[in-house]
Design an enzyme around this catalytic site. Sequence first.
Site, PDB file in Angstrom:
ATOM      1  N   VAL A  24     -47.267 -84.913  38.369  1.00 46.41           N
ATOM      2  CA  VAL A  24     -47.407 -83.459  38.398  1.00 46.41           C
ATOM      3  C   VAL A  24     -48.841 -82.997  38.201  1.00 46.41           C
ATOM      4  O   VAL A  24     -49.151 -81.817  38.417  1.00 46.41           O
ATOM      5  CB  VAL A  24     -46.493 -82.779  37.352  1.00 46.41           C
TER       6      VAL A  24
ATOM      7  N   TYR B 292     -50.545 -80.660  21.853  1.00 42.66           N
ATOM      8  CA  TYR B 292     -49.199 -80.300  22.292  1.00 42.66           C
ATOM      9  C   TYR B 292     -48.908 -78.831  21.996  1.00 42.66           C
ATOM     10  O   TYR B 292     -48.440 -78.084  22.865  1.00 42.66           O
ATOM     11  CB  TYR B 292     -48.184 -81.197  21.581  1.00 42.66           C
TER      12      TYR B 292
ATOM     13  N   LYS C 229     -48.192 -75.737  24.635  1.00 37.22           N
ATOM     14  CA  LYS C 229     -46.897 -75.074  24.628  1.00 37.22           C
ATOM     15  C   LYS C 229     -47.032 -73.576  24.337  1.00 37.22           C
ATOM     16  O   LYS C 229     -46.252 -72.763  24.848  1.00 37.22           O
ATOM     17  CB  LYS C 229     -45.956 -75.753  23.633  1.00 37.22           C
TER      18      LYS C 229
END
Length: 268
Positions: free
Chosen positions: A79, A173, A177
């Site tokens: 991706v 992370y 997010k």
Amino acid sequence: MTDINETLKRGGREPATGASRSAVVTGAGSGIGRAVALALAEAGWSVTLAGRRAAALEETAALGSAEAAGRMAVVSTDVTDPGAVTALFDTALIRRGRVDLLFNNAGTFGPAVPPDELSHADWQSVVDVNLTGAFLCAQAAFRVMKRQRPQGGRIINNGSISAQTPRPHSLAYTATKHAMTGLTKSLSLDGRPHRIACGQIDIGNAATEMTERMRSGILQANGSTAVEPVMDAADVARTVVHMAELPLEANVQFATVLATTMPFIGRG
């Protein structure tokens, strides 16, 4: 091979009911992505499974019923690579003539270390997958959904509980997010004129490979280590299917699904 532009010019196919509904699920080789892909296929969706490891994607497809397995196709996809993402959506269009749903799920946690010990390479790796990868997939889905006839579709982003509240030693992370929430809001706003709905599901402690460490004990905000409860990933998948099957006139903007007694409310 079908020409993608010609398919879109002809207006694609009606997204009626049953197997004519077409979904792309990233990170479908394990965990939440696997559970969601299987749930969608069992619900009658045609599902294109995307992920780095073709063997893991094949395992996902093999876990479904014979009928559901026939609705799933595997596309090995990085991706973070724009060309690979374009090829993924081209394949989905060739199979079904349109894309009605993207579950934007591929992600990585990165090393659990204090901020001063996080290397630039590890930071970049998490950003590339969690944020840039999500953008590339959303952009490709948006482009298809805007041009297909009937126009529109739905994007559901996996935001994670960390889109709301961080864990210790999760800088990269958590940052990506939190950024996912901004991506969701912007896509939702920009999608309005084109019947493209975008929502986000924030998931806490589903039983997957990523949360295996919860069962042996994980660092808490007060410095202690504690075992945390987990929930079945199938419970998350049912929520995603519900969000996916709403008419485009309705949207679950944000949903939070978590193990009931996990330390989230009052974390820290």
